[in-house]
Write a protein that holds these residues in place. Structure first.
Motif, PDB file in Angstrom:
ATOM      1  N   PRO A   1      -3.961   1.314  -3.964  1.00  0.00           N
ATOM      2  CA  PRO A   1      -3.090   0.147  -4.136  1.00  0.00           C
ATOM      3  C   PRO A   1      -1.785   0.485  -4.850  1.00  0.00           C
ATOM      4  O   PRO A   1      -0.769  -0.175  -4.625  1.00  0.00           O
ATOM      5  CB  PRO A   1      -3.947  -0.807  -4.979  1.00  0.00           C
ATOM      6  CG  PRO A   1      -5.356  -0.419  -4.673  1.00  0.00           C
ATOM      7  CD  PRO A   1      -5.315   1.078  -4.477  1.00  0.00           C
TER       8      PRO A   1
ATOM      9  N   ILE B   1      -4.042   6.115  -0.026  1.00  0.00           N
ATOM     10  CA  ILE B   1      -4.384   4.735   0.304  1.00  0.00           C
ATOM     11  C   ILE B   1      -4.595   3.883  -0.945  1.00  0.00           C
ATOM     12  O   ILE B   1      -5.064   2.758  -0.864  1.00  0.00           O
ATOM     13  CB  ILE B   1      -5.645   4.661   1.190  1.00  0.00           C
ATOM     14  CG1 ILE B   1      -6.843   5.333   0.504  1.00  0.00           C
ATOM     15  CG2 ILE B   1      -5.395   5.263   2.553  1.00  0.00           C
ATOM     16  CD1 ILE B   1      -8.140   5.198   1.282  1.00  0.00           C
TER      17      ILE B   1
ATOM     18  N   LEU C   1       0.979   1.037  -2.500  1.00  0.00           N
ATOM     19  CA  LEU C   1       1.514  -0.218  -1.972  1.00  0.00           C
ATOM     20  C   LEU C   1       2.405  -0.903  -2.998  1.00  0.00           C
ATOM     21  O   LEU C   1       3.477  -1.420  -2.666  1.00  0.00           O
ATOM     22  CB  LEU C   1       0.358  -1.132  -1.574  1.00  0.00           C
ATOM     23  CG  LEU C   1       0.718  -2.428  -0.851  1.00  0.00           C
ATOM     24  CD1 LEU C   1       1.341  -2.137   0.503  1.00  0.00           C
ATOM     25  CD2 LEU C   1      -0.516  -3.303  -0.682  1.00  0.00           C
TER      26      LEU C   1
ATOM     27  N   ASP D   1      -3.356 -12.493   1.259  1.00  0.00           N
ATOM     28  CA  ASP D   1      -3.991 -11.184   1.422  1.00  0.00           C
ATOM     29  C   ASP D   1      -5.150 -11.345   2.407  1.00  0.00           C
ATOM     30  O   ASP D   1      -6.262 -11.706   2.030  1.00  0.00           O
ATOM     31  CB  ASP D   1      -4.473 -10.698   0.048  1.00  0.00           C
ATOM     32  CG  ASP D   1      -5.033  -9.279   0.078  1.00  0.00           C
ATOM     33  OD1 ASP D   1      -5.136  -8.692   1.168  1.00  0.00           O
ATOM     34  OD2 ASP D   1      -5.379  -8.774  -1.013  1.00  0.00           O
TER      35      ASP D   1
ATOM     36  N   VAL E   1      -6.565  -5.409  -4.529  1.00  0.00           N
ATOM     37  CA  VAL E   1      -5.182  -5.075  -4.180  1.00  0.00           C
ATOM     38  C   VAL E   1      -4.223  -6.152  -4.698  1.00  0.00           C
ATOM     39  O   VAL E   1      -3.183  -5.848  -5.293  1.00  0.00           O
ATOM     40  CB  VAL E   1      -5.036  -4.893  -2.659  1.00  0.00           C
ATOM     41  CG1 VAL E   1      -3.571  -4.696  -2.283  1.00  0.00           C
ATOM     42  CG2 VAL E   1      -5.864  -3.701  -2.188  1.00  0.00           C
TER      43      VAL E   1
ATOM     44  N   ARG F   1      -3.873  -5.280   5.118  1.00  0.00           N
ATOM     45  CA  ARG F   1      -4.078  -3.923   4.610  1.00  0.00           C
ATOM     46  C   ARG F   1      -5.406  -3.352   5.098  1.00  0.00           C
ATOM     47  O   ARG F   1      -6.466  -3.885   4.819  1.00  0.00           O
ATOM     48  CB  ARG F   1      -4.033  -3.928   3.078  1.00  0.00           C
ATOM     49  CG  ARG F   1      -4.163  -2.535   2.466  1.00  0.00           C
ATOM     50  CD  ARG F   1      -4.065  -2.607   0.955  1.00  0.00           C
ATOM     51  NE  ARG F   1      -3.999  -1.279   0.358  1.00  0.00           N
ATOM     52  CZ  ARG F   1      -5.070  -0.577  -0.023  1.00  0.00           C
ATOM     53  NH1 ARG F   1      -6.286  -1.087   0.133  1.00  0.00           N
ATOM     54  NH2 ARG F   1      -4.925   0.620  -0.559  1.00  0.00           N
ATOM     55  N   TYR F   2      -5.329  -2.271   5.817  1.00  0.00           N
ATOM     56  CA  TYR F   2      -6.509  -1.573   6.332  1.00  0.00           C
ATOM     57  C   TYR F   2      -7.458  -2.515   7.072  1.00  0.00           C
ATOM     58  O   TYR F   2      -8.661  -2.539   6.840  1.00  0.00           O
ATOM     59  CB  TYR F   2      -7.218  -0.790   5.211  1.00  0.00           C
ATOM     60  CG  TYR F   2      -6.459   0.464   4.890  1.00  0.00           C
ATOM     61  CD1 TYR F   2      -6.669   1.626   5.618  1.00  0.00           C
ATOM     62  CD2 TYR F   2      -5.468   0.464   3.910  1.00  0.00           C
ATOM     63  CE1 TYR F   2      -5.919   2.763   5.367  1.00  0.00           C
ATOM     64  CE2 TYR F   2      -4.717   1.596   3.651  1.00  0.00           C
ATOM     65  CZ  TYR F   2      -4.955   2.750   4.392  1.00  0.00           C
ATOM     66  OH  TYR F   2      -4.205   3.870   4.155  1.00  0.00           O
TER      67      TYR F   2
ATOM     68  N   LEU G   1      -0.173 -10.117   3.916  1.00  0.00           N
ATOM     69  CA  LEU G   1      -0.545  -8.718   3.754  1.00  0.00           C
ATOM     70  C   LEU G   1      -1.769  -8.414   4.613  1.00  0.00           C
ATOM     71  O   LEU G   1      -2.813  -9.062   4.474  1.00  0.00           O
ATOM     72  CB  LEU G   1      -0.855  -8.421   2.279  1.00  0.00           C
ATOM     73  CG  LEU G   1      -1.413  -7.026   1.960  1.00  0.00           C
ATOM     74  CD1 LEU G   1      -0.420  -5.934   2.357  1.00  0.00           C
ATOM     75  CD2 LEU G   1      -1.762  -6.928   0.473  1.00  0.00           C
TER      76      LEU G   1
ATOM     77  N   VAL H   1       2.110  -4.690   6.951  1.00  0.00           N
ATOM     78  CA  VAL H   1       0.941  -3.956   7.427  1.00  0.00           C
ATOM     79  C   VAL H   1       0.863  -2.621   6.695  1.00  0.00           C
ATOM     80  O   VAL H   1       1.824  -1.843   6.714  1.00  0.00           O
ATOM     81  CB  VAL H   1       1.006  -3.712   8.956  1.00  0.00           C
ATOM     82  CG1 VAL H   1      -0.202  -2.912   9.426  1.00  0.00           C
ATOM     83  CG2 VAL H   1       1.095  -5.043   9.691  1.00  0.00           C
ATOM     84  N   HIS H   2      -0.264  -2.372   6.047  1.00  0.00           N
ATOM     85  CA  HIS H   2      -0.508  -1.094   5.379  1.00  0.00           C
ATOM     86  C   HIS H   2      -1.761  -0.509   6.017  1.00  0.00           C
ATOM     87  O   HIS H   2      -2.865  -1.007   5.820  1.00  0.00           O
ATOM     88  CB  HIS H   2      -0.714  -1.329   3.880  1.00  0.00           C
ATOM     89  CG  HIS H   2      -0.912  -0.060   3.098  1.00  0.00           C
ATOM     90  ND1 HIS H   2      -1.490  -0.031   1.850  1.00  0.00           N
ATOM     91  CD2 HIS H   2      -0.597   1.234   3.383  1.00  0.00           C
ATOM     92  CE1 HIS H   2      -1.530   1.210   1.396  1.00  0.00           C
ATOM     93  NE2 HIS H   2      -1.003   1.999   2.313  1.00  0.00           N
ATOM     94  N   ASP H   3      -1.582   0.538   6.817  1.00  0.00           N
ATOM     95  CA  ASP H   3      -2.712   1.081   7.575  1.00  0.00           C
ATOM     96  C   ASP H   3      -2.412   2.502   7.999  1.00  0.00           C
ATOM     97  O   ASP H   3      -1.347   3.044   7.702  1.00  0.00           O
ATOM     98  CB  ASP H   3      -2.986   0.203   8.807  1.00  0.00           C
ATOM     99  CG  ASP H   3      -4.464   0.118   9.154  1.00  0.00           C
ATOM    100  OD1 ASP H   3      -5.150   1.157   9.093  1.00  0.00           O
ATOM    101  OD2 ASP H   3      -4.930  -0.980   9.500  1.00  0.00           O
TER     102      ASP H   3
END
Length: 284
Positions: free
Chosen positions: A148, A146, A151, A167, A175, A234-235, A232, A264-266
């Motif tokens: 950065p 997880i 990403l 963000d 990030v 993210r989480y 973005l 989407v970063h999850d």
């Protein structure tokens, strides 16, 4: 190592919740002792949103070997879940655990802090705690899965050229800073709740990032007003039920221009029985 240890602490903290739901909705009694039932039918019998039922049971399967997915979309008993139906003492034990003991855990935060606010509201009214929480999240995000860096390295940021990135829920901007250092042509707008942004503005932005990163108070449940090339998230979604995740996305629609992207970063859950037992447990 620190991030990994923290995640395992979370696993121990939350791994009783599936059993609580199984007891409260009497799920075991609604599964045929000999046979199978679909998630859809079982959800209707229990009065539970079907995606939630799947999450509950797949968690119990991976942690307690309670129930099994005999084929995709269908549930059967194991000896563990069958005991909840056939042995009154087992069901009684769950009742004592969750009706007598669990309540102290469920209400512990509000009682301990003498507040009726939820966790995020309480942080918002205590700037120092909010700042500490942001720092903790930055530290917890340093694990390889997880980080950065993942990403930065695994999305084609170069296609945005000198575009703008919003963000959402970006906390102290760590990030955005990581991406900005790798792609200096981009401009970033870090949005979060006002107390979080106030704390972030008290920090020191590296000299080479001044003018490239802006901090802006914004509630992501309200309409977005910044027209960006990429948003973005993210989480964020893993903290909210589906209806709220959709609400967050809908707030972006009015301002999105043609070609704008949502990144989407999850967490993603593996399909049952496709990963090792350790990975399956940690993910669920």
């Amino acid at each position: 190592m620190f991030s990994s240890s923290w995640r395992h602490l979370h696993i121990r903290q939350y791994n009783g919740t599936s059993l609580q739901a199984i007891y409260r909705f009497d799920i075991a009694a609604k599964v045929p002792i000999h046979g199978e039932i679909s998630y859809v039918e079982l959800a209707n019998l229990c009065g539970i949103y079907e995606p939630d039922l799947r999450r509950i049971l797949r968690f119990a399967m991976s942690f307690y070997h309670a129930f099994t997915e005999s084929r995709k979309g269908y549930v059967s008993h194991t000896s563990v879940s069958r005991a909840i139906v056939e042995k009154a003492g087992v069901k009684d034990a769950l009742g004592v655990m969750f009706d007598e003991c669990w309540q102290s855990y469920a209400h512990g935060y509000s009682l301990a802090h003498n507040t009726s606010q939820n966790f995020y509201e309480y942080l918002g009214s205590h700037p120092e705690r909010s700042k500490r929480f942001a720092g903790a999240m930055q530290a917890f995000g340093e694990g390889p899965d997880i980080s950065p860096d993942f990403l930065v390295d695994n999305f084609p940021w170069h296609v945005l050229g000198s575009g703008t990135v919003v963000d959402l829920g970006g906390s102290n901007g760590s990030v955005s800073m990581a991406v900005s250092k790798a792609y200096p042509a981009l401009r970033f707008v870090v949005q979060d709740r006002p107390p979080v942004i106030e704390a972030a503005l008290k920090g020191t932005l590296p000299a080479d990032l001044v003018g490239k990163i802006e901090f802006m108070p914004h509630d992501f449940f309200t309409e977005q007003h910044v027209a960006a090339d990429l948003y973005l998230i993210r989480y964020i979604f893993h903290n909210w039920p589906d209806a709220y995740a959709m609400k967050i996305l809908r707030q972006l629609i009015p301002v999105m221009k043609p070609g704008a992207r949502i990144l989407v970063h999850d967490h993603l859950l593996p399909e049952p029985n496709t990963a090792t037992s350790t990975t399956e447990r940690e993910a669920r």
